[in-house]
Write a protein that holds these residues in place. Structure first.
Motif, PDB file in Angstrom:
ATOM      1  N   PRO A 118       8.070   1.927   5.274  1.00 33.65           N
ATOM      2  CA  PRO A 118       7.859   2.555   3.971  1.00 33.65           C
ATOM      3  C   PRO A 118       6.761   3.612   3.993  1.00 33.65           C
ATOM      4  O   PRO A 118       5.904   3.609   4.880  1.00 33.65           O
ATOM      5  N   ALA A 119       6.826   4.515   3.026  1.00 26.48           N
ATOM      6  CA  ALA A 119       5.789   5.542   2.909  1.00 26.48           C
ATOM      7  C   ALA A 119       4.442   4.871   2.691  1.00 26.48           C
ATOM      8  O   ALA A 119       4.342   3.891   1.946  1.00 26.48           O
ATOM      9  N   SER A 120       3.437   5.393   3.356  1.00 31.20           N
ATOM     10  CA  SER A 120       2.098   4.816   3.228  1.00 31.20           C
ATOM     11  C   SER A 120       1.063   5.932   3.161  1.00 31.20           C
ATOM     12  O   SER A 120       1.191   6.932   3.874  1.00 31.20           O
ATOM     13  N   PRO A 121       0.031   5.771   2.339  1.00 30.52           N
ATOM     14  CA  PRO A 121      -0.998   6.818   2.267  1.00 30.52           C
ATOM     15  C   PRO A 121      -1.854   6.898   3.523  1.00 30.52           C
ATOM     16  O   PRO A 121      -2.592   7.864   3.703  1.00 30.52           O
ATOM     17  N   ALA A 122      -1.746   5.894   4.399  1.00 24.89           N
ATOM     18  CA  ALA A 122      -2.507   5.945   5.655  1.00 24.89           C
ATOM     19  C   ALA A 122      -1.557   5.680   6.820  1.00 24.89           C
ATOM     20  O   ALA A 122      -1.872   4.928   7.746  1.00 24.89           O
ATOM     21  N   GLY A 123      -0.393   6.316   6.762  1.00 23.42           N
ATOM     22  CA  GLY A 123       0.654   6.071   7.763  1.00 23.42           C
ATOM     23  C   GLY A 123       0.204   6.348   9.183  1.00 23.42           C
ATOM     24  O   GLY A 123       0.476   5.566  10.096  1.00 23.42           O
ATOM     25  N   ALA A 124      -0.506   7.460   9.382  1.00 25.64           N
ATOM     26  CA  ALA A 124      -0.908   7.840  10.745  1.00 25.64           C
ATOM     27  C   ALA A 124      -1.902   6.836  11.311  1.00 25.64           C
ATOM     28  O   ALA A 124      -1.829   6.444  12.476  1.00 25.64           O
ATOM     29  N   GLU A 125      -2.845   6.385  10.486  1.00 26.68           N
ATOM     30  CA  GLU A 125      -3.843   5.422  10.981  1.00 26.68           C
ATOM     31  C   GLU A 125      -3.203   4.057  11.238  1.00 26.68           C
ATOM     32  O   GLU A 125      -3.543   3.375  12.195  1.00 26.68           O
ATOM     33  N   PHE A 126      -2.266   3.698  10.370  1.00 24.08           N
ATOM     34  CA  PHE A 126      -1.566   2.429  10.557  1.00 24.08           C
ATOM     35  C   PHE A 126      -0.832   2.442  11.898  1.00 24.08           C
ATOM     36  O   PHE A 126      -0.938   1.515  12.695  1.00 24.08           O
ATOM     37  N   ARG A 127      -0.121   3.545  12.149  1.00 23.61           N
ATOM     38  CA  ARG A 127       0.647   3.658  13.406  1.00 23.61           C
ATOM     39  C   ARG A 127      -0.291   3.651  14.607  1.00 23.61           C
ATOM     40  O   ARG A 127      -0.033   2.974  15.606  1.00 23.61           O
ATOM     41  N   THR A 128      -1.393   4.384  14.517  1.00 20.76           N
ATOM     42  CA  THR A 128      -2.342   4.420  15.640  1.00 20.76           C
ATOM     43  C   THR A 128      -2.896   3.026  15.923  1.00 20.76           C
ATOM     44  O   THR A 128      -3.058   2.638  17.086  1.00 20.76           O
TER      45      THR A 128
END
Lengths: 297, 435
Positions: free
Chosen positions: B388-398
């Motif tokens: 799902p869309a997340s406001p901290a998607g890049a940090e979550f993935r990292t």
């Protein structure tokens, strides 16, 4: 007359001063201001005081990336200087015509894009099919996993970096050619060995060039980014396997700024690096007073 | 900064074109092939005399940030759907509610999973484009030689999969890898494995991480085990990096890889470069045997600073509409036919377009290898999910990708790595805008 000369001098350096103010001084001041905010590049920022700096103290990836960068610098700077000096000494002993050819050959990698070097790194140093490990295999050496083993990733990058020592070679070669030959002749008459001539004449006479490259190489090493980013973090390697062993300080700064949109935090990181570089350079300058020999001193 | 923002990767400006209309600018999209060209031509026709000038490359966050910060945001932006939440939460992208209502955009034509990826706090911020599915691809010749079938490599039965992978793995006399039996594709595909084991790594609203779930630990331990039994991470990764993945010497053609989960676009690559290869495909399944599919892709969005939001809306509606996709697929099919190559379809986030493309345009009779592979992708597609869309998607993935890498490199045990990732990810999500 002196006033007119001064005006003329300022006129000549004015383009540089204008460029420095617009492209260096103003952005630096802005980044210093941003380092006290939560600026994300998109919204209005709010003032955080020293929060970003306090967060950095507790951020384990700051420590990790700084440690990685320091280890890399400690390895790459002496290695680059030693290899460049060895090559320059070899070049200074070959004929003028072939020296020109070899100078060109050694300098060519310097103009190769760093990104290309990063990609080459993965191919040449591949632990399974890479040329370097294949060459080691000829001598019965089981080469390491330069691109996969965390313990060997930084040495691998250092090795790759040695490919582009051409600029330093040219500086050393110019310095070597300025050493008066009569010093060597006098030393030879006095029975000095090759090592003694190198130690007592060559090194002191080219020490300003060595000192200059020490400072430049140290700063470059602390700001290393391109090769490691291309090899482990770039678009061509988007498999999520970015290793922490290659997480250099500028790579983490880039992540914070342009992937996580923490431009305020990234600005604080940039200022920490600036201070570190200033301190290291100041120490180097201080130590150099005893070791660097300037003609006329 | 305005000067810098104007450099590279941005198509067009916001001036007037020779026909007297406005010229809209884009970022992140290039005219890479006939599929892009046909669609851009049709979308431009829909807004004539205005025109969208395309001519950039892939989305560059640095460039986009510079443009937004300097007040020169493009009229349109094309970006990974996983990034939409990050930018939307910071007010950089326009909610498309008005655009959808005014232009009568039929949202039901888009696949739900893709729409979910571009929806944050119940507002849609983008119109989805391609729909990249993940299926298990297999080297038919390798399986045949080992006396196995595709069923032996089902991701339903993990112990059986590990045994099959071991059987398919080959090493040289000096112990080096000569063929990977099964590549689980972690860290990349961890969300797919997680879903197969019943775990959603992040909550539906994109605000709560779920990385310390014991079932995720089980996933990591199993996939790590698969890699360890095939030489360990160092040898495995080095061998994989030696592949010419998208050329004639690809690992299927050279028998260096027996099976792995992969995006559907690889079918086109095989059809193009090594059509003789015995390619098998099957949906990735959960542990009950039901197909599941991790889908990703890009989306068109309109920055809040767009100077022509109405034309931009009409343009992206046309770009992602069924008739436009069908026209593009027709062009691709004709090109493939002219080249004497198989057309294996284009997988879009538009369900209506796919029905027509795969119902009428994809004709693979007489090419059973590709016919069954395409059937497998279509079967998987109906069971697709997205993060799902997340406001901290890049940090979550990292956070989770770094954790998996630490485990693969042997620097941290799986449980500790996931625990650390959970803390890092949740901290980032908690401090993201909108909390």
């Amino acid at each position: 007359m002196r006033r007119r000369e001064a005006i003329a001098a300022y006129g000549f350096i004015a383009p540089w001063i204008v460029g420095f103010v617009i492209f260096m001084a103003v952005p630096m001041i802005i980044s210093l201001v941003l380092s006290f905010t939560d600026y994300d590049g998109l919204r209005q920022s709010s003032f955080l005081g020293l929060d970003n700096y306090a967060t950095m103290l507790a951020d384990p990836r700051i420590r990790l990336s700084l440690l990685n960068t320091m280890i890399y610098a400690i390895m790459v700077v002496p290695a680059t200087m030693a290899v460049a000096l060895a090559l320059a000494m070899l070049l200074s002993n070959v004929g003028r015509r072939s020296a020109g050819f070899f100078r060109t050959v050694f300098y060519l990698p310097e103009i190769t894009p760093k990104v290309a070097i990063g990609v080459l790194f993965l191919l040449l140093l591949n632990g399974e099919v890479g040329v370097v490990d294949a060459a080691l295999g000829v001598f019965g050496i089981d080469g390491p996993g330069w691109t996969t083993d965390p313990a060997w990733i930084k040495p691998g990058l250092v090795l790759m970096n040695l490919w582009s020592v051409g600029g330093t070679v040219v500086i050393y070669l110019a310095a070597l050619q300025n050493v008066p030959t009569d010093l060597y002749e006098a030393a030879a008459i006095d029975g000095a060995s090759a090592w003694q001539r190198f130690r007592r004449i060559t090194l002191p006479m080219i020490s300003p060039a060595l000192f200059f490259t020490l400072i430049v190489q140290t700063i470059a090493a602390l700001q290393t980014f391109d090769e490691a980013y291309a090899a482990f973090y770039g678009p061509s390697t988007q498999t999520g396997t970015a290793t922490d062993a290659a997480l250099f300080y500028l790579i983490y700064l880039f992540q914070q700024a342009f992937q996580f949109l923490h431009l305020g935090y990234a600005s604080a990181m940039a200022w920490l690096l600036f201070v570190i570089i200033m301190v290291i350079t100041a120490v180097q300058v201080r130590v150099s007073r005893r070791l660097v020999h300037y003609e006329g001193n | 900064m305005a000067v810098l923002a104007g450099c590279g990767g941005v198509g067009g400006g916001s001036g007037q074109n020779p026909a007297g209309g406005a010229t809209l600018s884009t970022m992140g999209f290039g005219l890479v092939d006939e599929v892009a060209q046909v669609r851009v031509d049709l979308a431009n026709k829909a807004i004539a005399p205005d025109v969208v000038q395309v001519g950039g490359s892939t989305f560059d966050a640095q460039q986009f940030l510079s443009a937004v910060a300097s007040g020169t945001a493009p009229d349109l932006v094309f970006l990974d759907r996983q990034l939409v939440g990050t930018y939307a939460s910071r007010g950089t992208l326009m909610p498309l509610g008005d655009c959808i209502a005014r232009n009568g955009v039929d949202m039901s034509q888009y696949r739900d999973a893709a729409v979910q990826e571009v929806t944050l706090d119940r507002k849609v911020y983008g119109l989805p484009e391609f729909f990249n599915n993940r299926v298990v691809l297999m080297n038919g010749a390798a399986l045949q030689a080992a006396g196995m079938t595709s069923a032996d490599l089902s991701t339903k039965d993990w112990p059986a999969l590990a045994a099959a992978a071991a059987k398919l793995t080959r090493t040289t006399p000096d112990g080096k890898l000569a063929r990977i039996g099964f590549d689980p594709k972690i860290p990349e595909f961890l969300p797919l494995w997680a879903k197969a084991n019943g775990v959603d790594m992040i909550s539906a609203d994109g605000r709560t991480a779920n990385l310390d779930d014991p079932r995720l630990l089980e996933v990591l331990e199993f996939t790590l085990g698969l890699i360890q039994q095939q030489g360990g991470w160092g040898a495995f990764k080095a061998y994989r990096e030696s592949f010419d993945f998208f050329g004639k010497e690809n690992p299927l053609a050279t028998d260096k890889l027996a099976a792995w989960p992969m995006e559907d676009f690889y079918l086109n690559q095989v059809a193009n470069n090594s059509p003789q290869v015995q390619l098998l495909a099957a949906p990735f399944t959960d542990r009950r045997g039901a197909p599941i599919d991790l889908a990703t892709g890009s989306a068109w969005a309109i920055p809040t600073g767009s100077k022509h939001p109405e034309q931009a809306c009409t343009w992206i509606k046309t770009m992602s509409d069924a008739p436009t996709w069908i026209a593009a697929a027709q062009a691709r099919a004709e090109k493939r036919r002219a080249d004497g190559k198989a057309f294996t379809g284009i997988y879009t986030a538009n369900r209506k377009a796919d029905e027509k493309i795969f119902g009428e345009l994809v004709r693979l009779e007489g090419q059973p290898v590709f016919e069954s592979a395409v059937a497998a992708v279509l079967k998987a597609q109906d069971s697709a999910f997205t993060l799902p869309a997340s406001p901290a998607g890049a940090e979550f993935r990292t956070a989770w990708q770094s954790a998996v890498t630490r485990v693969l490199e042997g620097r941290q045990p799986p449980a500790a790595a996931l625990e650390q990732a959970q803390q890092e990810a949740q901290r980032a999500l908690d401090s993201a805008p909108g909390r």
